[in-house]
Write a protein that holds these residues in place. Structure first.
Motif, PDB file in Angstrom:
ATOM      1  N   THR A 109      -1.604 -22.143  19.820  1.00 48.93           N
ATOM      2  CA  THR A 109      -0.401 -22.980  19.793  1.00 48.93           C
ATOM      3  C   THR A 109      -0.737 -24.396  20.243  1.00 48.93           C
ATOM      4  OG1 THR A 109       1.033 -21.084  20.210  1.00 48.93           O
ATOM      5  CG2 THR A 109       1.925 -23.259  20.746  1.00 48.93           C
ATOM      6  N   ARG A 110      -1.482 -24.504  21.339  1.00 46.49           N
ATOM      7  CA  ARG A 110      -1.875 -25.818  21.859  1.00 46.49           C
ATOM      8  C   ARG A 110      -2.668 -26.587  20.812  1.00 46.49           C
ATOM      9  NH1 ARG A 110      -5.671 -26.970  27.173  1.00 46.49           N
ATOM     10  NH2 ARG A 110      -6.352 -29.020  26.484  1.00 46.49           N
ATOM     11  N   LEU A 111      -3.638 -25.915  20.185  1.00 44.60           N
ATOM     12  CA  LEU A 111      -4.456 -26.570  19.172  1.00 44.60           C
ATOM     13  C   LEU A 111      -3.604 -26.991  17.982  1.00 44.60           C
ATOM     14  CD1 LEU A 111      -7.230 -27.525  18.253  1.00 44.60           C
ATOM     15  CD2 LEU A 111      -7.626 -25.215  17.351  1.00 44.60           C
ATOM     16  N   HIS A 112      -2.670 -26.156  17.580  1.00 50.35           N
ATOM     17  CA  HIS A 112      -1.786 -26.455  16.456  1.00 50.35           C
ATOM     18  C   HIS A 112      -0.992 -27.737  16.745  1.00 50.35           C
ATOM     19  CE1 HIS A 112       1.171 -24.514  13.340  1.00 50.35           C
ATOM     20  NE2 HIS A 112       0.913 -25.773  13.061  1.00 50.35           N
ATOM     21  N   LEU A 113      -0.421 -27.816  17.938  1.00 49.04           N
ATOM     22  CA  LEU A 113       0.337 -29.018  18.310  1.00 49.04           C
ATOM     23  C   LEU A 113      -0.563 -30.249  18.373  1.00 49.04           C
ATOM     24  CD1 LEU A 113       2.626 -27.469  21.034  1.00 49.04           C
ATOM     25  CD2 LEU A 113       3.316 -28.268  18.768  1.00 49.04           C
ATOM     26  N   ILE A 166      -5.548 -21.440  10.661  1.00 48.53           N
ATOM     27  CA  ILE A 166      -6.764 -22.230  10.846  1.00 48.53           C
ATOM     28  C   ILE A 166      -7.023 -22.436  12.333  1.00 48.53           C
ATOM     29  CG2 ILE A 166      -7.775 -24.527  10.513  1.00 48.53           C
ATOM     30  CD1 ILE A 166      -6.343 -24.496   7.726  1.00 48.53           C
ATOM     31  N   CYS A 167      -5.965 -22.681  13.098  1.00 49.62           N
ATOM     32  CA  CYS A 167      -6.119 -22.857  14.544  1.00 49.62           C
ATOM     33  C   CYS A 167      -6.589 -21.566  15.205  1.00 49.62           C
ATOM     34  CB  CYS A 167      -4.815 -23.337  15.159  1.00 49.62           C
ATOM     35  SG  CYS A 167      -4.392 -25.021  14.657  1.00 49.62           S
ATOM     36  N   ARG A 168      -6.064 -20.431  14.764  1.00 52.16           N
ATOM     37  CA  ARG A 168      -6.530 -19.146  15.303  1.00 52.16           C
ATOM     38  C   ARG A 168      -7.995 -18.914  14.954  1.00 52.16           C
ATOM     39  NH1 ARG A 168      -1.025 -16.800  13.417  1.00 52.16           N
ATOM     40  NH2 ARG A 168       0.162 -16.836  15.367  1.00 52.16           N
ATOM     41  N   LEU A 169      -8.404 -19.291  13.755  1.00 50.90           N
ATOM     42  CA  LEU A 169      -9.809 -19.164  13.372  1.00 50.90           C
ATOM     43  C   LEU A 169     -10.684 -20.007  14.284  1.00 50.90           C
ATOM     44  CD1 LEU A 169      -9.515 -19.383   9.469  1.00 50.90           C
ATOM     45  CD2 LEU A 169      -9.991 -17.330  10.819  1.00 50.90           C
ATOM     46  N   GLN A 194       7.300 -25.293   3.588  1.00 49.33           N
ATOM     47  CA  GLN A 194       7.098 -25.643   4.997  1.00 49.33           C
ATOM     48  C   GLN A 194       6.597 -24.442   5.788  1.00 49.33           C
ATOM     49  OE1 GLN A 194      11.030 -27.171   5.818  1.00 49.33           O
ATOM     50  NE2 GLN A 194      10.251 -29.267   5.921  1.00 49.33           N
ATOM     51  N   ASP A 195       7.198 -23.273   5.559  1.00 49.08           N
ATOM     52  CA  ASP A 195       6.765 -22.066   6.272  1.00 49.08           C
ATOM     53  C   ASP A 195       5.319 -21.717   5.939  1.00 49.08           C
ATOM     54  OD1 ASP A 195       9.241 -21.828   7.455  1.00 49.08           O
ATOM     55  OD2 ASP A 195       9.952 -20.240   6.102  1.00 49.08           O
ATOM     56  N   ALA A 196       4.957 -21.802   4.675  1.00 53.51           N
ATOM     57  CA  ALA A 196       3.587 -21.483   4.262  1.00 53.51           C
ATOM     58  C   ALA A 196       2.604 -22.486   4.853  1.00 53.51           C
ATOM     59  CB  ALA A 196       3.484 -21.460   2.736  1.00 53.51           C
ATOM     60  N   SER A 197       2.991 -23.748   4.864  1.00 58.56           N
ATOM     61  CA  SER A 197       2.125 -24.779   5.427  1.00 58.56           C
ATOM     62  C   SER A 197       1.921 -24.548   6.921  1.00 58.56           C
ATOM     63  CB  SER A 197       2.746 -26.155   5.174  1.00 58.56           C
ATOM     64  OG  SER A 197       2.005 -27.157   5.810  1.00 58.56           O
ATOM     65  N   TRP A 198       3.008 -24.267   7.633  1.00 53.54           N
ATOM     66  CA  TRP A 198       2.931 -24.035   9.074  1.00 53.54           C
ATOM     67  C   TRP A 198       2.068 -22.812   9.359  1.00 53.54           C
ATOM     68  CZ3 TRP A 198       3.736 -20.366  12.705  1.00 53.54           C
ATOM     69  CH2 TRP A 198       3.827 -20.791  14.029  1.00 53.54           C
ATOM     70  N   SER A 199       2.305 -21.732   8.633  1.00 48.13           N
ATOM     71  CA  SER A 199       1.538 -20.495   8.841  1.00 48.13           C
ATOM     72  C   SER A 199       0.060 -20.698   8.539  1.00 48.13           C
ATOM     73  CB  SER A 199       2.098 -19.376   7.957  1.00 48.13           C
ATOM     74  OG  SER A 199       3.420 -19.071   8.321  1.00 48.13           O
ATOM     75  N   GLY A 200      -0.236 -21.441   7.491  1.00 49.87           N
ATOM     76  CA  GLY A 200      -1.630 -21.712   7.143  1.00 49.87           C
ATOM     77  C   GLY A 200      -2.333 -22.533   8.202  1.00 49.87           C
ATOM     78  N   LEU A 207     -12.812 -12.989  13.679  1.00 50.08           N
ATOM     79  CA  LEU A 207     -11.816 -13.876  13.076  1.00 50.08           C
ATOM     80  C   LEU A 207     -10.615 -13.067  12.607  1.00 50.08           C
ATOM     81  CD1 LEU A 207     -14.166 -16.129  10.923  1.00 50.08           C
ATOM     82  CD2 LEU A 207     -13.345 -16.535  13.252  1.00 50.08           C
ATOM     83  N   PRO A 208      -9.408 -13.628  12.752  1.00 51.05           N
ATOM     84  CA  PRO A 208      -8.219 -12.957  12.216  1.00 51.05           C
ATOM     85  C   PRO A 208      -8.388 -12.720  10.717  1.00 51.05           C
ATOM     86  CG  PRO A 208      -7.588 -14.810  13.609  1.00 51.05           C
ATOM     87  CD  PRO A 208      -9.077 -14.889  13.418  1.00 51.05           C
ATOM     88  N   ASP A 209      -7.975 -11.549  10.267  1.00 53.62           N
ATOM     89  CA  ASP A 209      -8.162 -11.162   8.869  1.00 53.62           C
ATOM     90  C   ASP A 209      -7.162 -11.794   7.914  1.00 53.62           C
ATOM     91  OD1 ASP A 209     -10.299  -9.467   9.470  1.00 53.62           O
ATOM     92  OD2 ASP A 209      -8.972  -7.779   9.873  1.00 53.62           O
ATOM     93  N   ARG A 210      -5.967 -12.085   8.424  1.00 57.24           N
ATOM     94  CA  ARG A 210      -4.911 -12.546   7.522  1.00 57.24           C
ATOM     95  C   ARG A 210      -4.039 -13.594   8.206  1.00 57.24           C
ATOM     96  NH1 ARG A 210      -0.790 -10.233   9.797  1.00 57.24           N
ATOM     97  NH2 ARG A 210      -0.985  -8.201  10.778  1.00 57.24           N
ATOM     98  N   VAL A 211      -3.397 -14.389   7.387  1.00 56.70           N
ATOM     99  CA  VAL A 211      -2.441 -15.374   7.888  1.00 56.70           C
ATOM    100  C   VAL A 211      -1.313 -14.614   8.583  1.00 56.70           C
ATOM    101  CG1 VAL A 211      -0.759 -17.136   7.213  1.00 56.70           C
ATOM    102  CG2 VAL A 211      -3.002 -17.063   6.106  1.00 56.70           C
ATOM    103  N   GLY A 212      -0.927 -15.083   9.743  1.00 57.71           N
ATOM    104  CA  GLY A 212       0.151 -14.446  10.490  1.00 57.71           C
ATOM    105  C   GLY A 212      -0.319 -13.446  11.526  1.00 57.71           C
ATOM    106  N   GLN A 213      -1.598 -13.090  11.491  1.00 63.68           N
ATOM    107  CA  GLN A 213      -2.135 -12.139  12.465  1.00 63.68           C
ATOM    108  C   GLN A 213      -2.317 -12.853  13.798  1.00 63.68           C
ATOM    109  OE1 GLN A 213      -5.836 -10.333  11.305  1.00 63.68           O
ATOM    110  NE2 GLN A 213      -6.136  -9.362  13.289  1.00 63.68           N
ATOM    111  N   GLU A 214      -1.520 -12.457  14.778  1.00 56.67           N
ATOM    112  CA  GLU A 214      -1.580 -13.079  16.092  1.00 56.67           C
ATOM    113  C   GLU A 214      -2.651 -12.418  16.949  1.00 56.67           C
ATOM    114  OE1 GLU A 214       2.209 -13.179  18.033  1.00 56.67           O
ATOM    115  OE2 GLU A 214       3.177 -14.172  16.335  1.00 56.67           O
ATOM    116  N   PHE A 215      -3.115 -13.156  17.944  1.00 57.67           N
ATOM    117  CA  PHE A 215      -4.024 -12.584  18.930  1.00 57.67           C
ATOM    118  C   PHE A 215      -3.235 -11.625  19.823  1.00 57.67           C
ATOM    119  CE2 PHE A 215      -6.258 -16.729  18.295  1.00 57.67           C
ATOM    120  CZ  PHE A 215      -7.476 -16.215  17.879  1.00 57.67           C
TER     121      PHE A 215
END
Length: 92
Positions: free
Chosen positions: A46-50, A15-18, A5-11, A28-36
């Motif tokens: 966050t809005r796009l993710h929801l 994608i939303c950050r990209l 679940q954590d990996a799915s959410w982070s992935g 583009l963010p270089d890695r999963v988990g890299q926040e703006f």
């Protein structure tokens, strides 16, 4: 199950950050988990993710109510709204 679940959410958030970075012509963010660094951009991710989660749930639950073309239009429109919101908050 929690790890999956954590990996799915982070992935999905990545994608939303990209998508947000792409909408604004940003690197583009270089890695999963890299926040703006910009909290406004992170809020848009966050809005796009929801939005994506809700759209996924609705189209999986009621597939006859959404054609692929309609889903593409809905996603496109949401990205344009996010982009317009960002531009209205930033001078220049």
């Amino acid at each position: 199950m929690g790890i999956v679940q954590d990996a799915s959410w982070s992935g999905e958030r990545h994608i939303c950050r990209l998508a947000i970075a792409s909408c604004h012509g940003l690197p583009l963010p270089d890695r999963v988990g890299q926040e703006f660094a910009d909290t406004g951009l992170e809020g848009q991710a966050t809005r796009l993710h929801l939005f994506v989660d809700g759209l996924t749930l609705q189209t999986a639950t009621f597939p006859r109510n959404f054609t692929p073309q309609a889903v593409r239009r809905i996603v496109h429109d949401e990205l344009r709204l996010i982009e317009a919101q960002f531009k209205s908050l930033r001078p220049g």
